[in-house]
Design an enzyme around this catalytic site. Structure first.
Site, PDB file in Angstrom:
ATOM      1  CG  ASP A   1      -1.756  -1.249   1.357  1.00  0.00           C
ATOM      2  OD1 ASP A   1      -2.133  -1.815   0.329  1.00  0.00           O
ATOM      3  OD2 ASP A   1      -2.004  -1.662   2.508  1.00  0.00           O
TER       4      ASP A   1
ATOM      5  CD  GLU B   1      -9.644  -2.174  -1.757  1.00  0.00           C
ATOM      6  OE1 GLU B   1     -10.165  -2.258  -0.640  1.00  0.00           O
ATOM      7  OE2 GLU B   1      -9.061  -3.125  -2.296  1.00  0.00           O
TER       8      GLU B   1
END
Length: 505
Positions: A16, A202
């Site tokens: 991430d 997302e």
């Protein structure tokens, strides 16, 4: 483009990624889940060679990860720089939720968390350009929250779940006041996916490029269907129109899979790059950080991997100090280690497999094949005293190669996989890792290495986190004042010409 190749720019447990640039310097942060220190921060001048400079959450007083379940904790941070201040937003899952920490120096110290309202995960910040009311968060805006954009305001975005079973989510936005570190004004729903039935929209990030607002999201989940999706609008609040060719980064087919969760950055020369996560299948490395060159097709981003060969630097740590790459599992309530003459771990009642922080120091495995070794000076005085080498995915999935009162014992949870008696005195412990194959080996201080057994450890397959390699000690529920002494810790990488074997003799 649907294939990624080359080595990651940040190998091992680096999922991430989020990046920002200040002048010629790039700063990057990744998720850390239940590991402490939380949210590692890296610096680079070229987006390829990175150096860890600290962590945003490095003090127990900032945030307590105690009780976090495996693969929970700190999800998907975003780092941005505005008006001399770094703002880093993140979500503590199974906790109060979103928060922001700030710093004027990305190496720290970072502030205490300021908790932010709102549901969901994967938060991001966008600082709009232009002049006008709200540049420094002095006003809450008008009836539409200033959502026309271009007025110097800041915006907070995040994803939230609408239907867990169906993977239905949406991206929402509110105004962020940088000086006050809080959200204000009405909420705007920006996006719910690139097509009806889209799953797991997302990781939203907003950018302003050539006067238009670009929304970049991930879609499809963080496994092999992971993609990058783009949408565009004239106003920051939308409506957003998806790219005709969505996904702009389709599911990866090649030596690197699961690519997605991208963040864009513009170089000082005006071109664009991205950092994103990807997975090298066949090992327990999990999600790593890769680098992509961005070109533009009718205003839409086109991803091209930057192929390079990563330099596999061996590790030799004699613990003069504790370097930034070492982590504990959750926040330690008290310091259980000392350095200076090797590493000493205090034997404590806490054990790996329970949620309190055990006496474990570990660092990410960075390559599929590596040789790990240490020299342990420790003789147990009671059956509950144990110390040794640890290969850890989480509380439930790990391998422990321990010195016990009966000799050496290799365990998977409560199951004893192999054992061997050894004489009193120092002992060397090692493991040769080849993908999911783990060969455990041992030696006297000046003796030859002897293989104990090989374990096919497919149970170390990661979901969100990845394997860490480290050192461990416990008194298994009993109080103790004793320490286990580790003289050094090594990680070596086999060359192509070298037969598999333990490299340190």
């Amino acid at each position: 483009m649907n294939g990624f190749s080359g080595d990651p720019v940040l190998p091992g447990f680096r999922p991430d990624p989020s990046v920002c640039r200040v002048g010629a310097d790039y700063y990057l942060v990744t998720s850390s889940f239940e590991w402490f220190p939380g949210l590692p921060v890296f610096h680079s001048r070229d987006l390829v060679h990175w150096r860890r400079i600290g962590s945003a959450l490095d003090r127990p007083s900032q945030l307590d990860l105690g009780g976090c379940a495996p693969s929970r904790g700190l999800f998907a941070p975003t780092i941005r720089h505005h008006d001399g201040v770094f703002h880093l937003v993140c979500t503590l899952m199974d906790g109060p939720g979103h928060f922001v920490v700030t710093a004027t120096d990305p190496a720290g110290p970072w502030s205490q968390p300021h908790w932010l309202d709102g549901e969901g995960f994967d938060p991001s910040l966008f600082f709009d350009d232009g002049a006008g009311g709200g540049m420094d968060g002095e006003t809450d805006g008008g009836a539409d929250g200033g959502a026309h954009g271009g007025d110097g305001r800041a915006w907070f975005t995040a994803a939230r779940v609408l239907d867990e079973a169906a993977g239905r989510t949406e991206i929402w936005m509110r105004e962020y006041l940088p000086r006050e570190r809080r959200l204000t004004g009405p909420e705007h729903v920006l996006w719910s996916g690139s097509h009806p039935g889209a799953r797991w929209s997302e990781a939203p990030h907003l950018y302003k490029i050539d006067g238009a607002y670009l929304l970049l999201t991930a879609e499809g989940g963080t496994d092999v269907d992971h993609t990058v999706v783009a949408a565009r609008a004239d106003r920051v609040s939308g409506p957003y129109e998806g790219a005709p060719g969505n996904p702009v980064l389709p599911p990866a087919q090649g030596p690197v899979t699961c690519t997605g969760h991208a963040d864009l950055v513009q170089t000082p020369h005006g071109d664009w790059r991205a950092v994103l996560l990807g997975v090298r299948p066949g090992s327990a490395l999990g999600r790593e950080t890769f680098h992509s060159r961005i070109t533009w097709d009718d205003g839409w981003p086109v991803f091209s991997p930057v192929v390079h060969t990563g330099h596999r630097r061996p590790v030799h740590d004699d613990f003069a100090t504790l370097c930034a790459d070492w982590n504990t599992l959750r926040t330690p309530r008290t310091r259980f280690w000392t350095t200076g003459d090797g590493l000493r771990l205090r034997l404590r009642p806490e054990r790996l497999g329970a949620h309190p922080a055990p006496s474990l120091l570990a660092r990410p495995q960075e390559q599929p094949d590596c040789d790990v070794s240490t020299e342990l000076h420790f003789t147990p005085a009671a059956p509950e005293e144990e110390a040794g080498l640890a290969v850890v995915l989480d509380d439930d999935a790990h391998l422990l190669f321990l010195r016990t009162t009966e000799g050496l014992s290799l365990r998977h949870g409560s199951e004893v996989l192999a054992g061997v008696p050894v004489p009193p005195g120092p002992v060397r412990l090692g493991v040769r890792i080849r993908g999911f194959g783990h060969t455990f080996t041992h030696a006297g201080p000046d003796g030859a290495w002897q293989d104990l057994t090989t374990v096919e450890a497919s149970f170390l397959t990661p979901l969100f986190t990845s394997v860490q390699l480290g050192l461990y000690a416990t008194s298994n529920g009993r109080p103790s004042t004793r320490h286990a002494h580790f003289a050094w810790f090594d990680i070596r990488y086999p060359s192509k010409e070298e037969p598999p074997g333990q490299q340190r003799g």
